[in-house]
Design a protein around this motif. Structure first.
Motif, PDB file in Angstrom:
ATOM      1  N   CYS A 271     103.255  90.193  71.877  1.00 24.54           N
ATOM      2  CA  CYS A 271     104.512  90.841  72.550  1.00 24.54           C
ATOM      3  C   CYS A 271     105.628  89.721  72.356  1.00 24.54           C
ATOM      4  N   CYS A 272     105.391  88.780  71.325  1.00 29.35           N
ATOM      5  CA  CYS A 272     106.361  87.842  71.257  1.00 29.35           C
ATOM      6  C   CYS A 272     107.541  88.416  70.316  1.00 29.35           C
ATOM      7  N   LEU A 273     108.698  87.548  69.906  1.00 31.43           N
ATOM      8  CA  LEU A 273     109.717  88.257  68.914  1.00 31.43           C
ATOM      9  C   LEU A 273     110.294  89.633  69.642  1.00 31.43           C
ATOM     10  N   GLY A 274     110.283  89.554  70.871  1.00 34.17           N
ATOM     11  CA  GLY A 274     111.002  90.781  71.479  1.00 34.17           C
ATOM     12  C   GLY A 274     109.796  91.863  71.352  1.00 34.17           C
ATOM     13  N   GLY A 275     108.846  91.799  71.088  1.00 29.29           N
ATOM     14  CA  GLY A 275     107.964  92.762  71.070  1.00 29.29           C
ATOM     15  C   GLY A 275     107.365  93.385  69.698  1.00 29.29           C
ATOM     16  N   GLY A 276     106.464  94.363  69.942  1.00 26.83           N
ATOM     17  CA  GLY A 276     105.753  94.676  68.650  1.00 26.83           C
ATOM     18  C   GLY A 276     107.082  95.925  67.988  1.00 26.83           C
ATOM     19  N   TRP A 277     108.049  95.925  68.202  1.00 22.59           N
ATOM     20  CA  TRP A 277     108.869  96.935  67.615  1.00 22.59           C
ATOM     21  C   TRP A 277     110.229  96.178  67.185  1.00 22.59           C
ATOM     22  N   TRP A 278     110.318  95.117  66.917  1.00 18.57           N
ATOM     23  CA  TRP A 278     111.398  94.283  66.534  1.00 18.57           C
ATOM     24  C   TRP A 278     112.155  94.895  65.025  1.00 18.57           C
ATOM     25  N   THR A 279     113.216  94.831  65.118  1.00 25.40           N
ATOM     26  CA  THR A 279     113.938  95.146  63.677  1.00 25.40           C
ATOM     27  C   THR A 279     114.987  93.962  63.377  1.00 25.40           C
ATOM     28  N   ILE A 280     115.625  94.097  62.353  1.00 29.77           N
ATOM     29  CA  ILE A 280     116.442  93.109  61.725  1.00 29.77           C
ATOM     30  C   ILE A 280     117.356  93.146  62.893  1.00 29.77           C
ATOM     31  N   LYS A 281     117.969  94.273  63.177  1.00 34.86           N
ATOM     32  CA  LYS A 281     119.307  94.572  63.982  1.00 34.86           C
ATOM     33  C   LYS A 281     118.916  93.492  65.459  1.00 34.86           C
ATOM     34  N   LYS A 282     117.899  93.783  65.964  1.00 32.78           N
ATOM     35  CA  LYS A 282     117.612  93.297  67.234  1.00 32.78           C
ATOM     36  C   LYS A 282     117.531  91.926  67.142  1.00 32.78           C
ATOM     37  N   LEU A 283     116.745  91.233  65.967  1.00 30.23           N
ATOM     38  CA  LEU A 283     116.584  89.811  65.848  1.00 30.23           C
ATOM     39  C   LEU A 283     118.148  89.272  65.663  1.00 30.23           C
ATOM     40  N   LEU A 284     119.041  89.780  64.931  1.00 28.03           N
ATOM     41  CA  LEU A 284     120.445  89.211  64.924  1.00 28.03           C
ATOM     42  C   LEU A 284     120.984  89.216  66.033  1.00 28.03           C
ATOM     43  N   ARG A 285     120.698  90.234  67.008  1.00 31.64           N
ATOM     44  CA  ARG A 285     121.574  90.389  68.194  1.00 31.64           C
ATOM     45  C   ARG A 285     121.010  89.221  69.329  1.00 31.64           C
ATOM     46  N   ASN A 286     119.880  88.765  69.052  1.00 28.94           N
ATOM     47  CA  ASN A 286     119.209  87.829  70.199  1.00 28.94           C
ATOM     48  C   ASN A 286     118.886  86.613  69.300  1.00 28.94           C
ATOM     49  N   CYS A 287     119.543  85.976  68.221  1.00 26.32           N
ATOM     50  CA  CYS A 287     119.473  84.391  67.650  1.00 26.32           C
ATOM     51  C   CYS A 287     120.206  83.568  68.168  1.00 26.32           C
ATOM     52  N   ASP A 288     121.538  84.195  68.866  1.00 24.49           N
ATOM     53  CA  ASP A 288     122.294  83.031  69.326  1.00 24.49           C
ATOM     54  C   ASP A 288     122.503  82.885  71.090  1.00 24.49           C
ATOM     55  N   TYR A 289     121.359  83.409  71.495  1.00 25.67           N
ATOM     56  CA  TYR A 289     121.298  83.335  72.997  1.00 25.67           C
ATOM     57  C   TYR A 289     119.850  83.530  73.265  1.00 25.67           C
ATOM     58  N   VAL A 290     119.485  82.674  73.990  1.00 30.18           N
ATOM     59  CA  VAL A 290     117.816  82.515  74.542  1.00 30.18           C
ATOM     60  C   VAL A 290     118.131  82.893  75.904  1.00 30.18           C
ATOM     61  N   LYS A 291     117.632  84.011  76.791  1.00 30.04           N
ATOM     62  CA  LYS A 291     117.470  84.146  77.825  1.00 30.04           C
ATOM     63  C   LYS A 291     116.255  83.583  78.572  1.00 30.04           C
ATOM     64  N   PRO A 292     116.146  82.854  79.395  1.00 27.06           N
ATOM     65  CA  PRO A 292     115.368  82.099  79.911  1.00 27.06           C
ATOM     66  C   PRO A 292     114.105  82.902  80.533  1.00 27.06           C
TER      67      PRO A 292
ATOM     68  N   THR B  24     108.827  93.854  55.374  1.00 26.77           N
ATOM     69  CA  THR B  24     109.387  93.476  54.295  1.00 26.77           C
ATOM     70  C   THR B  24     109.733  92.155  54.188  1.00 26.77           C
ATOM     71  N   GLN B  25     110.080  91.649  52.987  1.00 23.36           N
ATOM     72  CA  GLN B  25     110.415  90.358  52.614  1.00 23.36           C
ATOM     73  C   GLN B  25     111.927  89.993  53.295  1.00 23.36           C
ATOM     74  N   ASP B  26     112.844  91.256  53.419  1.00 19.72           N
ATOM     75  CA  ASP B  26     114.067  91.025  54.025  1.00 19.72           C
ATOM     76  C   ASP B  26     113.742  90.730  55.409  1.00 19.72           C
ATOM     77  N   GLU B  27     113.166  91.387  56.354  1.00 17.10           N
ATOM     78  CA  GLU B  27     112.628  91.371  57.314  1.00 17.10           C
ATOM     79  C   GLU B  27     112.217  89.821  57.907  1.00 17.10           C
ATOM     80  N   LEU B  28     111.461  89.466  56.939  1.00 19.93           N
ATOM     81  CA  LEU B  28     110.891  88.107  57.119  1.00 19.93           C
ATOM     82  C   LEU B  28     111.680  87.248  57.068  1.00 19.93           C
ATOM     83  N   ASP B  29     112.641  87.150  56.056  1.00 15.68           N
ATOM     84  CA  ASP B  29     113.913  86.249  55.702  1.00 15.68           C
ATOM     85  C   ASP B  29     114.809  86.217  57.055  1.00 15.68           C
ATOM     86  N   VAL B  30     115.098  87.327  57.655  1.00 15.87           N
ATOM     87  CA  VAL B  30     115.871  87.343  58.972  1.00 15.87           C
ATOM     88  C   VAL B  30     115.160  86.799  59.893  1.00 15.87           C
TER      89      VAL B  30
END
Length: 253
Positions: free
Chosen positions: A152-173, A220-226
């Motif tokens: 359930c890390c990285l936002g859970g089992g359904w993360w996407t590039i869009k979700k990662l980019l939305r959460n990379c600059d803010y860490v909610k406690p 995908t490799q693009d997803e891993l890069d992000v």
């Protein structure tokens, strides 16, 4: 990679339907399958977070890609009922004997200096599932606690590039049900040391955690890069989240 040579039993009734196998290295592994219902990112999350935790010298069972041959599946109806496919799955080494991570059991652990690192790690990788089943304590003269189950890390089992980019600059406690049990063993110095260790990880080092992810796991490799970009960015924002939690912990002398 390890190969399963003997099926032993089901582990529990959790959503992942993890099963216990003996592998060709002589060790037992708790294996989660590609088709488990906790999201298509479940196995990548497990392997990547195991590697990251090990880089930070945190207490996690050894994790490996586990090959399950068709022959093992054919011999065991429970695996057929779970619709397990031959191929590459994820396994963490079976730690036993263990006990529930009660406050008393945790107090007896000899590796409580890792508690601040666990909290920093969980905030970094957005682990919202550090519950009573996801910390175990060994039994013996020198008990240790271990962090398990990182689907359930990285936002859970359904993360996407869009979700990662939305959460990379803010860490909610992140403050899960198990974290309060470690409060007596977390202070400002321990947190700062853990943050310093995290921030010392280079992007190149983080990238080592995402290599050789099986193609069958559907990333995908693009997803891993992000994902590498996401983790590298978040390591600098963890401090703000931890600062919001620090009033909960005892002050250093």
């Amino acid at each position: 990679m390890k190969t399963a040579i003997r099926y032993l039993r089901a582990m529990d009734t959790g959503l992942a339907k993890a099963q216990l196998f003996e592998c060709d290295d002589g060790n037992l592994y708790v294996v989660k399958f590609m088709n488990n219902p906790q999201g298509i990112r479940g196995l990548p999350n497990e392997l990547i977070c195991y590697r990251l935790a090990e880089m930070l010298d945190l207490p996690v069972p050894k994790g490996h890609i586990i090959y399950i041959p068709q022959m093992i599946i054919d011999l065991h109806p429970p695996l057929q009922d779970l619709k397990v496919q031959p191929g590459l799955h994820f396994g963490s080494q079976f730690i036993h004997p263990t006990q529930a991570a009660t406050e008393e059991a945790i107090a007896s652990c000899v590796n409580l200096d890792k508690a601040p690192g666990m909290l920093v790690f969980d905030n970094w990788v957005h682990n919202f599932d550090r519950n009573k089943k996801n910390v175990i304590v060994t039994i013996g003269n020198k008990p240790k606690f271990y962090m398990i189950d990182h689907q359930c890390c990285l936002g859970g089992g359904w993360w996407t590039i869009k979700k990662l980019l939305r959460n990379c600059d803010y860490v909610k406690p992140i403050w899960c049900s198990m974290h309060p049990r470690f409060v007596p063993y977390i202070d400002h110095k321990g947190l700062q040391d853990a943050i310093d260790t995290l921030q010392s990880l280079s992007r190149k080092r983080i990238r080592e955690a995402v290599v050789d992810i099986p193609k069958e796991w559907g990333v995908t490799q693009d997803e891993l890069d992000v994902l590498v970009y996401y983790l590298d960015k978040r390591k600098w924002h963890v401090v703000a989240a931890i600062e919001q939690l620090e009033p909960l912990f005892p002050k250093s002398d």
